[in-house]
Structures are given as C-alpha cells and as structure tokens.
Design a protein around this motif. Structure first.
Motif, PDB file in Angstrom:
ATOM      1  N   LEU A  21       0.751  -1.335   0.103  1.00 37.29           N
ATOM      2  CA  LEU A  21      -0.079  -0.125  -0.199  1.00 37.29           C
ATOM      3  C   LEU A  21       0.903   1.203  -0.135  1.00 37.29           C
ATOM      4  CD1 LEU A  21      -2.994   0.853   0.201  1.00 37.29           C
ATOM      5  CD2 LEU A  21      -2.549   1.230   2.702  1.00 37.29           C
ATOM      6  N   ILE A  22       0.670   2.096  -1.185  1.00 36.35           N
ATOM      7  CA  ILE A  22       1.474   3.377  -1.062  1.00 36.35           C
ATOM      8  C   ILE A  22       0.649   4.573  -1.225  1.00 36.35           C
ATOM      9  CG2 ILE A  22       3.099   2.251  -2.531  1.00 36.35           C
ATOM     10  CD1 ILE A  22       2.370   3.529  -4.952  1.00 36.35           C
ATOM     11  N   ALA A  23       1.354   5.753  -0.501  1.00 41.22           N
ATOM     12  CA  ALA A  23       0.516   6.971  -0.620  1.00 41.22           C
ATOM     13  C   ALA A  23       1.386   7.768  -1.805  1.00 41.22           C
ATOM     14  CB  ALA A  23       0.792   7.801   0.758  1.00 41.22           C
ATOM     15  N   SER A  24       0.747   7.739  -2.930  1.00 39.39           N
ATOM     16  CA  SER A  24       1.468   7.913  -4.102  1.00 39.39           C
ATOM     17  C   SER A  24       1.241   9.542  -4.368  1.00 39.39           C
ATOM     18  CB  SER A  24       0.883   7.313  -5.531  1.00 39.39           C
ATOM     19  OG  SER A  24       1.406   7.621  -6.618  1.00 39.39           O
ATOM     20  N   SER A  25       2.212  10.117  -4.938  1.00 38.72           N
ATOM     21  CA  SER A  25       2.092  11.686  -5.158  1.00 38.72           C
ATOM     22  C   SER A  25       1.427  11.698  -6.537  1.00 38.72           C
ATOM     23  CB  SER A  25       3.505  12.178  -5.215  1.00 38.72           C
ATOM     24  OG  SER A  25       4.294  11.615  -6.302  1.00 38.72           O
ATOM     25  N   GLY A  26       1.181  10.626  -7.472  1.00 36.64           N
ATOM     26  CA  GLY A  26       0.536  10.942  -8.607  1.00 36.64           C
ATOM     27  C   GLY A  26       0.826   9.665  -9.398  1.00 36.64           C
ATOM     28  N   ASP A  27       0.371   9.686 -10.889  1.00 34.91           N
ATOM     29  CA  ASP A  27       0.405   8.803 -11.570  1.00 34.91           C
ATOM     30  C   ASP A  27       1.939   8.168 -11.924  1.00 34.91           C
ATOM     31  OD1 ASP A  27      -2.147   8.616 -11.979  1.00 34.91           O
ATOM     32  OD2 ASP A  27      -2.162   9.833 -13.926  1.00 34.91           O
ATOM     33  N   SER A  28       2.744   9.151 -12.085  1.00 31.76           N
ATOM     34  CA  SER A  28       4.221   8.831 -12.053  1.00 31.76           C
ATOM     35  C   SER A  28       4.726   7.986 -11.312  1.00 31.76           C
ATOM     36  CB  SER A  28       5.131  10.011 -12.399  1.00 31.76           C
ATOM     37  OG  SER A  28       4.533  10.730 -13.426  1.00 31.76           O
ATOM     38  N   GLU A  29       4.511   8.203  -9.678  1.00 29.11           N
ATOM     39  CA  GLU A  29       5.043   7.465  -8.638  1.00 29.11           C
ATOM     40  C   GLU A  29       4.347   5.874  -8.674  1.00 29.11           C
ATOM     41  OE1 GLU A  29       5.629   7.498  -3.777  1.00 29.11           O
ATOM     42  OE2 GLU A  29       4.827   9.374  -4.900  1.00 29.11           O
TER      43      GLU A  29
END
Length: 405
Positions: free
Chosen positions: A42-50
């Motif tokens: 489970l990740i807290a992504s900064s956006g589509d790139s991450e």
C-alpha cells in the motif's frame, strides 16, 4: 502533511491493547509462509508517475524473486492503515510517514527489520534516527525532502542583495528588499517551516530519542524571537497574508523574493510558472546549520506472514540505482548516501536540498503528539502578538503531558 484521523488512531490504539491483538505478543513470531508468496503493498502515491514507477519496480522484483507484489495507491493511507490494523489484516508493506512512525511503532504494529537489509548504514544518519525507536532501526527510509531557501533571481538582482548564509545576513537582505518595495520572505506559519529556525538555534521540541520535552529552552526562545522580529517588521509574511494557499504559490506569483520550501516546489513552479528564474540555497545558519526533513519509510507489518519476502522487496526498492530511477520518474531524493553523487549529477540545482540531509531534523519522534503539535501550530500563527516564552512554556507543558513525564 496529512495526519491519521483521531478516530482511526484510537481504533489502532485499541487494537494494539486488545486481548489477542498480537501487537504486544511478540509480533515477530507470526507464522511465516514458505515458497512463493503474494505481497500486498500500500503506497501513498504523489500521482500517476510514482504509481507507475513503483509498479514497474515491483514487477521487476517479482520476476527475479518468483513472488508476486500487488501495489495499491491509497486514497487516504493513514485512515486505511488504521482500519487494516484494527481489522487484523494489514498490508505486508506500506509507506509510513515519519510524522506517524512513533504512533505505529509504539503499539507494535511495525516489524523492526531495517538492520537486516544490506548496508543499512548507507542511509543518511538523520533518516536512520527518524525511524529508530528504543534503539531499533525499524524501517528503511524510502526517500526524503528538506527545506531550502528559494530565491527569485530577478527580484534579488533588483534589490542588490547578497545571498544570506546567516540570520544576520538574512535580516540585512530582507531589509534591502523591503526598501525596494518587495516583500522579502513568504514563510509558512507552522512548525514545519518556522521549526527550522529552532533547529538552527540548537533547539527542538523533544530530545533525540523522543522521550523528553525540550521545548522551553533558551535556544528555542532565541529562534522564535528572531522569527517574531521578521514577522512584526513584515520582513516575512505568511501565504495567507500574501493572498496564496501556500508559500510556493506566493513565490511563483512574484509576491515575495524568497521562500523556505522543499524540493516539491520544483514541480509546482515548472507547471504554473515555467518562465520564473530562481535558485536554491542552503538555509541561513543561526548558531549552526539546520533544516527540517520530511520522509517516509517502507513499513513492514509485524503481523505479516511474508516477512522474508517483504524484506527482499524493500531491499530491491531501496538499492541506490533503483532510488535514482525513482528520482528521475517522480522527483524524490534518494535516502542512500551512495546515491548522492549520481543524484546531484542528474539534478545539480538540488544540491542545497541534498546537502541539508547532513544536518536535518526529522519530525517529532514520539507518539500521541498530534494534538500537541496542532496546538503549537495555532500558537505560531499568532506569533506576531504573542510572547514567544509563553508559547514555548505551553508547548513544554503539553509535550510533557503527552510523553507522560
């Protein structure tokens, strides 16, 4: 920086103390799976790139290890983790915000594994300290950011000021800018920005191990008195005073010649103000150099049945070359010192941010401090009219209460 809702945190705490929760019953003794496993990440992504970069790295690990890894970007990772821990079904691997690390570690939710991966001493010492509790290095730092001084080159040239390296020079430069009718500094009015001055003065809110309140100190008083002077003389103004949501917006719109922000400002300026000419410098020193760091680690659940595979996964995610790949994909700074030269070569304009790792202070490393720090932020927002000593005495009392002193 987002925080876990109090309700979810309460659920997490209850789960940790409830009979049979497993959090306080030697969590490392959880039955372990053998053979190929499927990790839940489970990740807290900064956006589509991450998200794309982490999924690609996870697929490469899966192919080489014979395991599987399902990467899910969270909608609200703190809430989702709280619910997962309370339900007894946490993901195997997940991002842990440094500001929340102590809350999770204090209830036994995290596996202290970080010294088991290769070359753990390669992580910056300040980041190791951030994720160390009771002498245990719990989780490998994923990447990090620090604060630096961002300068509008055109406004700076107009004022004829020198780049400041000390508080005295910062005041002098700010006065020159103000004399030219330019707002000198856009400064966020919370501990996540003003707290850097406390570090530069030699102070901080708690002791390095997070067990003692150290807020009411001469060093912290000197820092708040200095910042108060900047604020009272309008050498520094908050984003709200400048009609902006955050300091980066005020700076980008030319409403201030300087701001103190992290390397996340690069993406915002590139997107919204691509023609702005600016430069990045280390923060001016007080009694010493100081800045704040913001980071996440790769947490592994103490209840995971796949710890060996989880450690292998984190090992792959934190290798120097993989961190450089992540840096190019979504703009983060590698947490391994061995990746520094490669990063600076690729992003020479970020040198000041990276150098800050050598003297950065991480978030308060103590549990149950959320309401205390929120109250401190509220006090800082009234710094222009409040006695700094009174603010620090209040912070000291509240911190002692939270730490059980």
């Amino acid at each position: 920086m987002k925080h876990l809702p109090l309700a979810a945190l309460s659920v997490l705490a209850l789960a940790a103390t409830a009979c049979g929760s497993g959090f306080e019953d030697k969590p490392s003794a959880a039955p372990q799976s053998s053979g190929p496993v499927s990790l839940r990440v489970l990740i807290a992504s900064s956006g589509d790139s991450e998200t794309a970069a982490v999924k690609q790295a996870a697929e490469a690990w899966a192919k080489s290890s014979g395991n599987q890894a399902e990467v899910t970007p969270a909608q609200d990772i703190h809430q989702q983790l709280g619910q997962a821990f309370a339900g007894g079904t946490p993901p195997d691997v997940f991002y842990v915000d440094a500001a929340r690390f102590a809350d999770y570690a204090s209830v036994g939710a995290l596996e202290p594994y970080a010294d088991k991966i290769s070359n753990p001493d390669d992580f910056y010492p300040s980041l190791r300290t951030t994720f160390t509790r009771d002498g245990k290095f719990y989780c490998a730092p994923k990447d990090f950011s620090t604060l630096a001084l961002i300068v509008n080159d055109d406004l700076w040239k107009k004022a004829g000021a020198e780049i400041p390296t000390t508080w005295e020079q910062l005041t002098s430069a700010a006065e020159k800018l103000k004399a030219k009718g330019i707002t000198p500094l856009a400064l966020g009015d919370t501990r996540d920005r003003m707290g850097a001055f406390m570090v530069q003065a030699g102070g901080w809110i708690t002791s390095p191990d997070g067990t003692k309140a150290t807020a009411d100190s001469p060093e912290n008083l000197q820092a708040l008195e200095y910042v108060q002077k900047l604020v009272k003389e309008k050498l520094a103004q908050s984003p709200k005073q400048l009609g902006a949501d955050w300091s980066g917006a005020a700076f980008g719109e030319g409403k201030a010649a300087m701001t103190i922000e992290g390397n996340w400002i690069k993406g915002a300026l590139k997107a919204d103000h691509p023609d702005l000419k600016y430069s990045v410098h280390e923060l001016p020193a007080g009694a010493k150099k100081g800045t704040l760091s913001f980071t996440n680690c790769w947490g592994i659940a103490a209840k995971s049945a796949n710890k060996a595979a989880a450690i292998s996964f984190v090992e792959a995610m934190t290798k120097a070359d993989q961190q450089l790949t992540f840096a190019k994909a979504f703009g983060v700074m590698p947490s391994r010192q061995s990746a520094k030269d490669g990063y600076v070569k690729e992003f020479p304009g970020d040198t000041a941010f990276v150098n800050g790792a050598d003297y950065a202070q991480g978030p308060v490393n103590a549990a149950k401090m959320d309401s205390v720090l929120s109250d401190f932020d509220a006090q800082l927002q009234q710094l222009a009219s409040k006695d700094p000593k009174t603010i620090l005495a209040r912070l000291q009392k509240n911190t002692q209460s939270a730490l059980g002193e």
